[in-house]
Design a protein around this motif. Sequence first.
Motif, PDB file in Angstrom:
ATOM      1  N   GLY A 149     -14.215  -9.039  18.942  1.00 42.34           N
ATOM      2  CA  GLY A 149     -14.813  -9.040  17.610  1.00 42.34           C
ATOM      3  C   GLY A 149     -13.987  -8.251  16.611  1.00 42.34           C
ATOM      4  N   ARG A 150     -13.476  -7.101  17.040  1.00 43.00           N
ATOM      5  CA  ARG A 150     -12.637  -6.276  16.150  1.00 43.00           C
ATOM      6  C   ARG A 150     -11.404  -7.048  15.705  1.00 43.00           C
ATOM      7  NH1 ARG A 150     -10.613  -1.017  18.998  1.00 43.00           N
ATOM      8  NH2 ARG A 150      -9.406  -2.602  20.101  1.00 43.00           N
ATOM      9  N   ALA A 151     -10.794  -7.799  16.629  1.00 43.82           N
ATOM     10  CA  ALA A 151      -9.627  -8.606  16.276  1.00 43.82           C
ATOM     11  C   ALA A 151      -9.994  -9.710  15.287  1.00 43.82           C
ATOM     12  CB  ALA A 151      -9.016  -9.212  17.533  1.00 43.82           C
ATOM     13  N   LEU A 152     -11.170 -10.290  15.436  1.00 47.11           N
ATOM     14  CA  LEU A 152     -11.600 -11.361  14.529  1.00 47.11           C
ATOM     15  C   LEU A 152     -11.848 -10.859  13.119  1.00 47.11           C
ATOM     16  CD1 LEU A 152     -14.123 -13.283  16.816  1.00 47.11           C
ATOM     17  CD2 LEU A 152     -11.755 -13.884  16.311  1.00 47.11           C
ATOM     18  N   MET A 153     -12.170  -9.577  12.983  1.00 50.72           N
ATOM     19  CA  MET A 153     -12.475  -9.025  11.658  1.00 50.72           C
ATOM     20  C   MET A 153     -11.282  -9.099  10.705  1.00 50.72           C
ATOM     21  SD  MET A 153     -15.636  -8.139  11.266  1.00 50.72           S
ATOM     22  CE  MET A 153     -15.545  -7.016   9.853  1.00 50.72           C
ATOM     23  N   ALA A 154     -10.079  -9.241  11.232  1.00 45.64           N
ATOM     24  CA  ALA A 154      -8.897  -9.358  10.377  1.00 45.64           C
ATOM     25  C   ALA A 154      -8.707 -10.776   9.845  1.00 45.64           C
ATOM     26  CB  ALA A 154      -7.652  -8.920  11.139  1.00 45.64           C
ATOM     27  N   GLY A 155      -9.517 -11.725  10.321  1.00 42.64           N
ATOM     28  CA  GLY A 155      -9.380 -13.108   9.865  1.00 42.64           C
ATOM     29  C   GLY A 155      -8.136 -13.796  10.384  1.00 42.64           C
ATOM     30  N   PRO A 156      -7.862 -13.710  11.703  1.00 44.18           N
ATOM     31  CA  PRO A 156      -6.602 -14.253  12.224  1.00 44.18           C
ATOM     32  C   PRO A 156      -6.604 -15.772  12.367  1.00 44.18           C
ATOM     33  CG  PRO A 156      -7.942 -13.477  14.035  1.00 44.18           C
ATOM     34  CD  PRO A 156      -8.689 -13.120  12.773  1.00 44.18           C
ATOM     35  N   ARG A 157      -5.387 -16.302  12.445  1.00 41.01           N
ATOM     36  CA  ARG A 157      -5.183 -17.682  12.855  1.00 41.01           C
ATOM     37  C   ARG A 157      -4.778 -17.739  14.327  1.00 41.01           C
ATOM     38  NH1 ARG A 157      -0.661 -19.537   8.727  1.00 41.01           N
ATOM     39  NH2 ARG A 157      -0.025 -17.357   9.025  1.00 41.01           N
TER      40      ARG A 157
END
Length: 243
Positions: A149-157
Motif C-alpha cells: 500500500g505504501r508503494a501504491l501511494m506514490a501512484g506508480p506505473r
Amino acid sequence: MLALKNVDVFYGKIHAARRVSLHVKAGEIVALIGGNGAGKTTLLTAVSGLLRPAGGEIALAGESILGLAPERVVRLGLSHVPEGRLVFSPLSVEDNLRLGAYTRRDREGREAAARTLARIYEMFPVLAERRAQAAGTLSGGEQQMLALGRALMAGPRLLLLDEPGMGLAPLVVRDIFRLIVRLRDELGLTVLLVEQNARSALRIADRGYVLETGRIILQGPADELLANKDVQRAYLGRDLDAR
C-alpha cells in the motif's frame, strides 16, 4: 515499460550483476528467480536508483533513469517494495501509508494521494481496520500489505517487488500473490517480481528470467520455465507449494 541492457553492478569488488539485459512490457508480471546471492536484490536496487550501475542502460517507458536519484525515479512512476518490508514500526498504519506519497506535495498530488489512500483501504480492509495501530504490531502478512500500500501511494506505473513471500506462511503467501495479480488486473500496474519461491512466482507471471551468479542464464514464458527440467531441479524442488 522497463528495459535493462548490459547492466553491470558492483558491491565493492564483488561483481554482483553481470551485463544483465531484460525487459518488462506494460501490464506484465515478470518473475526474476534465482538462489541466494544470485544478484536479484542488487538488480532491483540499481533500477530504483539506490545503487549506481558501473555500466549499461536502464530505461523506464523509454526514458533513461540511469544515475537518477531514487526520488526522481519514484516521480517518474516506479515504486520499490524492499525485501523485509521495512515498515516504520513505531508509526501508525496510516502514517506509513501517507509517507509513501512524499513525492505528491502539490495540491493536485495531495488530492490524488487522498483518492489512492481510499482505494488502498478498499483493497486492504485489514489496513483500514487498523489504520491507527502501530505498524510494528501487525503480522508479517499485514506488514507486507502495508508495504504494498505504501508503494501504491506514490501512484506508480511499475512496481518492483523484492521477496514479498519471505518469512510468511504458505496460505499467507498465496493471498499476497493473489493481491499482486489484482494490482495488475484492477489498477493496470506492471510488476517485476523477485522471489525465491519460484513456483508461486511463475504461476502468476507472464514471463520469467533465471539469474545465477549475476547473469541471466534462462528466460521465457512462465509456463515453459515451470515445465523446464533444469529449473524444476534447481529452483522448484525446495519451494513450498502455496496453492
